[in-house]
Write an enzyme that holds these catalytic residues in place. Sequence first.
Site, short mmCIF file in Angstrom:
data_model
loop_
_atom_site.label_atom_id
_atom_site.label_comp_id
_atom_site.label_asym_id
_atom_site.label_seq_id
_atom_site.Cartn_x
_atom_site.Cartn_y
_atom_site.Cartn_z
N SER A 40 0.78 -1.06 0.12
CA SER A 40 -0.19 0.02 0.21
C SER A 40 0.97 1.41 0.11
O SER A 40 1.05 2.10 0.98
CB SER A 40 -1.02 0.11 1.15
OG SER A 40 -0.14 0.35 2.50
N HIS A 152 -3.31 -6.03 2.53
CA HIS A 152 -2.37 -7.08 3.19
C HIS A 152 -3.02 -8.51 3.47
O HIS A 152 -2.60 -9.54 3.90
CB HIS A 152 -1.72 -6.61 4.53
CG HIS A 152 -1.01 -5.36 4.39
ND1 HIS A 152 -0.40 -4.80 5.32
CD2 HIS A 152 -0.25 -4.80 3.08
CE1 HIS A 152 0.38 -3.65 4.82
NE2 HIS A 152 0.34 -3.84 3.54
N GLU A 161 -4.66 -2.31 9.36
CA GLU A 161 -3.74 -2.99 10.44
C GLU A 161 -4.48 -2.69 11.75
O GLU A 161 -4.85 -1.42 12.17
CB GLU A 161 -2.38 -2.21 10.39
CG GLU A 161 -1.52 -2.50 9.19
CD GLU A 161 -0.22 -1.81 9.26
OE1 GLU A 161 0.30 -1.51 10.09
OE2 GLU A 161 0.13 -1.94 8.00
N GLU A 204 1.84 -9.22 6.90
CA GLU A 204 2.51 -8.93 8.08
C GLU A 204 2.41 -10.02 9.11
O GLU A 204 2.80 -9.84 10.30
CB GLU A 204 2.24 -7.52 8.53
CG GLU A 204 2.53 -6.52 7.17
CD GLU A 204 2.39 -5.06 7.70
OE1 GLU A 204 1.80 -4.85 8.91
OE2 GLU A 204 2.80 -4.45 6.97
N ASP A 241 -3.99 1.06 11.74
CA ASP A 241 -3.28 1.85 10.44
C ASP A 241 -4.47 1.80 9.51
O ASP A 241 -4.78 0.86 8.97
CB ASP A 241 -2.07 1.30 9.92
CG ASP A 241 -1.55 1.92 8.42
OD1 ASP A 241 -2.23 2.98 8.26
OD2 ASP A 241 -0.60 1.48 7.96
N GLU A 284 -2.95 5.70 12.27
CA GLU A 284 -2.11 6.01 11.14
C GLU A 284 -2.80 6.30 9.93
O GLU A 284 -3.78 5.53 9.64
CB GLU A 284 -1.09 4.89 10.91
CG GLU A 284 -0.13 5.10 9.85
CD GLU A 284 0.71 3.94 9.89
OE1 GLU A 284 1.16 3.24 10.83
OE2 GLU A 284 1.38 3.43 8.78
N ASP A 309 1.96 8.30 7.28
CA ASP A 309 3.05 7.71 6.58
C ASP A 309 2.69 7.89 5.16
O ASP A 309 3.58 8.41 4.55
CB ASP A 309 2.25 5.98 6.80
CG ASP A 309 2.67 4.84 5.96
OD1 ASP A 309 3.83 5.10 5.04
OD2 ASP A 309 2.19 3.84 5.81
N LYS A 334 9.82 5.18 7.16
CA LYS A 334 10.43 3.82 6.40
C LYS A 334 11.43 4.35 5.47
O LYS A 334 11.43 5.06 4.75
CB LYS A 334 9.09 3.54 5.49
CG LYS A 334 7.91 3.17 6.08
CD LYS A 334 6.70 2.85 5.37
CE LYS A 334 5.56 1.98 5.99
NZ LYS A 334 4.41 2.26 5.10
N HIS A 362 9.08 -1.08 9.39
CA HIS A 362 9.21 -1.95 8.23
C HIS A 362 8.07 -1.87 7.23
O HIS A 362 7.42 -0.96 7.03
CB HIS A 362 9.03 -3.66 8.80
CG HIS A 362 7.22 -3.69 9.10
ND1 HIS A 362 6.77 -5.05 9.18
CD2 HIS A 362 6.38 -2.85 8.92
CE1 HIS A 362 5.54 -4.84 9.10
NE2 HIS A 362 5.10 -3.44 9.32
N LYS A 385 7.22 -0.10 14.63
CA LYS A 385 6.05 -1.04 14.04
C LYS A 385 6.63 -2.08 13.03
O LYS A 385 7.25 -1.80 11.82
CB LYS A 385 5.25 -0.15 13.02
CG LYS A 385 4.10 -0.59 12.51
CD LYS A 385 3.03 0.32 11.97
CE LYS A 385 3.10 0.26 10.58
NZ LYS A 385 2.04 0.84 9.74
#
Length: 425
Positions: A40, A152, A161, A204, A241, A284, A309, A334, A362, A385
């Site tokens: 994403s 994900h 998330e 994840e 997230d 997030e 993010d 990131k 990550h 994270k």
Amino acid sequence: DITKIRSRWVLDSRSNPTVETEVYTLAGGFGRAIVPSGASTGSHEALELRDGSREFHGRGVLKAVENVNTVIAREIIGMDSRRQEDIDKKMLDIDGTPNKSRLGANAILSVSLAVAHAASSTYGVPLYFYLGGMQAYLLPVPLMNIINGGKHAGNELKIQEFMIVPVGAKTFREALKMGSETYNSLRKILKEKYGSSAINVGDEGGFAPPMKNTREALDALIAAIKDSGYSPGKDIALALDAAASEFYDDKRNVYYLDGKEYSRENLINYYKELVQEYPIVSIEDPLHEEDFEGFAIATQELKIQIVGDDLFVTNVKRISKGIASRAANALLLKVNQIGTLTESLNAARLVTMNNYSLIISHRSGESEDVTISHIAVALNAGQIKTGAPARGERTAKYNELLRIEEELGSRATYPGIGIFKHYKL
Ligand code: PGA
Ligand code: ZN
């Protein structure tokens, strides 16, 4: 001085090829780094160079590897591995584009990180110490993603998330134990309620149950925390997230979530309800990646940690814009969004100076590389994270933090809830 650079493709956790680079120094130093890859991704991220040929379904990285082994190696060999800024600057100059599209951010980052590892190895010290020195002492609070949705997972959860945050732990080791126990409680609960296919995992390492809405997932987290004997909120808090760009319709300017259509205002109100009902300390990307104004409203109204993010993409230009407009109060850092260690450290410095919180992160496509664990400690970021406390590419980072905590000994500090300085509820 750097004597040799070698790059190759290796596989990441989604079975896509990615760039691995090794750097050797005259003094016998050696460094290796593997670049991660997102799913994403923010549209303003630095460019990940992919071959586009038939091989690997277009996702080959032979051009990026070739760029390291030829153009970059030629320029970097002979430079002092400790001159990180000069080396990163040199690569930016060779590339010459604003988004690193000529050499590829994956090519550049692999060298940038491998150089740092080589320098720390030349000194004979761990990377966190090379970067942070005696001042590096803070272990990060892990935001562990134990229910996966969005891009994900193959389920219908729109929020990407659902994370547990062991704020009541006294040490990182205890935090990881609490996370693992809760993860296994969740496995049991999901299996009982939804059947055995509900414990299949997403990218994840979190479970990807056939749930449809946000509250259903949050309720499962609360049940798992209780099942493990912990108190929700006090021992283990929650974080989300939303990755809202993924469920935003820019033609109609609405969000599609939990079977409903939301305007920006209604979505913020929905988050408000959730924050009242559940011990959520951090959200997030609650809104889509261009809505700085909306982020500012959400930050002011929700009174929790709001993380940028896709909004910031670890880019100082976008972060500066965010600071000026009071959008969000935390940065998700990131390294591959921006492409060099130097620029990542600059982004961290900028947010820290402006009282934003910092989370080292990550990507959903990962490897056994543990560089981010060292960066988190080196910068005293206080938050990391890196997925569920499961699957090798995620546990590699957590396990490295166990080793670092042990090595720091009495200097090691685990911050707990205090690190969420923007959480005012
Ligand atoms: P990505 O997701 O690595 O797939 O971009 C992680 C995140 O959104 O935080
Ligand atoms: Zn995100």
